[in-house]
Write a protein that holds these residues in place. Structure first.
Motif, short mmCIF file in Angstrom:
data_model
loop_
_atom_site.label_atom_id
_atom_site.label_comp_id
_atom_site.label_asym_id
_atom_site.label_seq_id
_atom_site.Cartn_x
_atom_site.Cartn_y
_atom_site.Cartn_z
N VAL A 44 61.42 -24.56 0.10
CA VAL A 44 62.30 -23.41 0.35
C VAL A 44 62.54 -22.63 -0.93
N GLY B 277 68.39 -25.32 -0.63
CA GLY B 277 67.76 -26.00 -1.77
C GLY B 277 68.65 -25.88 -3.00
N SER C 124 68.90 -16.54 -9.96
CA SER C 124 69.04 -15.23 -9.30
C SER C 124 69.85 -15.37 -8.02
N TYR D 156 74.46 -23.94 -14.03
CA TYR D 156 73.26 -23.81 -13.20
C TYR D 156 73.01 -22.32 -12.99
N PRO D 157 72.08 -21.74 -13.77
CA PRO D 157 71.85 -20.30 -13.66
C PRO D 157 70.72 -19.98 -12.70
N ARG E 23 60.72 -27.87 -8.01
CA ARG E 23 60.20 -28.12 -6.66
C ARG E 23 58.81 -28.73 -6.71
N ALA F 279 63.94 -31.29 -6.56
CA ALA F 279 64.37 -30.79 -5.26
C ALA F 279 64.26 -31.90 -4.23
N ASP G 289 56.45 -24.79 -10.50
CA ASP G 289 57.68 -24.41 -11.21
C ASP G 289 57.63 -24.82 -12.68
N TYR H 241 56.76 -22.35 -15.96
CA TYR H 241 57.82 -21.38 -16.23
C TYR H 241 59.08 -22.06 -16.75
N GLU H 242 59.45 -23.15 -16.09
CA GLU H 242 60.68 -23.84 -16.47
C GLU H 242 60.57 -24.43 -17.88
N ARG I 177 68.48 -27.03 -14.06
CA ARG I 177 67.47 -26.26 -13.31
C ARG I 177 66.85 -27.20 -12.28
N GLY I 178 66.27 -26.61 -11.25
CA GLY I 178 65.65 -27.43 -10.21
C GLY I 178 64.14 -27.32 -10.29
P1 ADP Z 1 65.49 -17.73 -11.19
O1 ADP Z 1 65.18 -16.28 -10.94
O2 ADP Z 1 66.39 -17.95 -12.39
O3 ADP Z 1 64.30 -18.66 -11.19
P2 ADP Z 1 66.22 -18.84 -8.58
O4 ADP Z 1 67.45 -18.52 -7.78
O5 ADP Z 1 64.91 -18.51 -7.98
O6 ADP Z 1 66.46 -18.13 -9.97
O7 ADP Z 1 66.20 -20.40 -8.94
C1 ADP Z 1 67.21 -21.01 -9.70
C2 ADP Z 1 66.83 -22.46 -9.96
O8 ADP Z 1 66.87 -23.21 -8.73
C3 ADP Z 1 65.43 -22.68 -10.50
O9 ADP Z 1 65.46 -23.74 -11.44
C4 ADP Z 1 64.63 -23.07 -9.29
O10 ADP Z 1 63.51 -23.89 -9.63
C5 ADP Z 1 65.65 -23.88 -8.52
N1 ADP Z 1 65.38 -23.90 -7.08
C6 ADP Z 1 65.12 -22.87 -6.26
N2 ADP Z 1 64.90 -23.29 -5.00
C7 ADP Z 1 65.03 -24.63 -5.01
C8 ADP Z 1 64.89 -25.66 -4.03
N3 ADP Z 1 64.54 -25.40 -2.78
N4 ADP Z 1 65.10 -26.93 -4.41
C9 ADP Z 1 65.41 -27.21 -5.70
N5 ADP Z 1 65.52 -26.29 -6.68
C10 ADP Z 1 65.34 -25.02 -6.35
#
Ligand code: ADP
Length: 160
Positions: free
Chosen positions: A125, A15, A8, A5-6, A89, A118, A93, A96-97, A86-87
């Motif tokens: 969030v 979340g 930032s 699960y990558p 929301r 999510a 999203d 990009y995803e 990846r998540g």
């Molecule tokens: P990145 O810069 O790689 O997008 P993020 O830390 O912003 O890193 O997000 C990492 C992953 O977690 C992404 O797939 C994002 O959609 C998902 N994510 C972020 N916030 C939430 C949330 N509240 N619920 C579910 N998934 C989330």
């Protein structure tokens, strides 16, 4: 099977934690990979982000926390991991995803990206929302682990 699960995680939110726990219901183990992209500006350094992820997941089993600079697929190939989590929301999203999933598949044909939705509790969030609210002195304690809330207020105090 082990998945990665990558993200930032700047900083990790509840979340993210929710996605991690749900991914662990599916996979035998999960690597939470804190990434560094030279084009992005972060509030927390790579090391700080990693430490906050570690503290948020200190009671969670079957999870490993690692950091990576550079192309994600290089990390996956090196460690023989073929599943990315990846998540998602909201529809915002998706574009990009989808682009990232297709690009990663091109770069590493054996790779599959798995999207988890999510929880509606945290679907609004994001790390940026949390930073913005904290910057203006708002309460973020319901959206992030307590160590993260503390680190956010400390960091923003330093910046003033
Ligand atoms: P990145 O810069 O790689 O997008 P993020 O830390 O912003 O890193 O997000 C990492 C992953 O977690 C992404 O797939 C994002 O959609 C998902 N994510 C972020 N916030 C939430 C949330 N509240 N619920 C579910 N998934 C989330």
């Amino acid at each position: 099977m082990i998945a990665v699960y990558p993200g930032s995680f700047d900083p990790i939110t509840l979340g993210h934690v929710d996605i991690i726990k749900r991914a662990l219901n599916i996979f035998d183990g999960l690597v939470v990979l804190v990434t560094e992209n030279p084009r992005k500006k972060y509030l927390f350094s790579l090391d700080e982000r990693k430490k906050l992820v570690e503290s948020a997941l200190k009671n969670v089993d079957r999870v490993r926390i690692d950091v990576h600079r550079g192309l994600l697929v290089n990390y996956l190939k090196k460690h023989g991991i073929k599943v990315l989590v990846r998540g998602l929301r909201a529809v915002t999203d998706y574009e990009y995803e989808l682009q990232m999933a297709l690009a990663n598949k091109k770069l590493y044909s054996e790779l599959e990206t798995v999207f988890l939705t999510a929880s509606e509790k945290f679907s609004f969030v994001s790390s940026s929302l949390v930073k913005e609210v904290a910057m203006y002195g708002g309460d973020v304690t319901e959206w992030v682990p307590s160590e993260v809330a503390r680190a956010l207020y400390e960091k923003l105090k330093e910046g003033k």
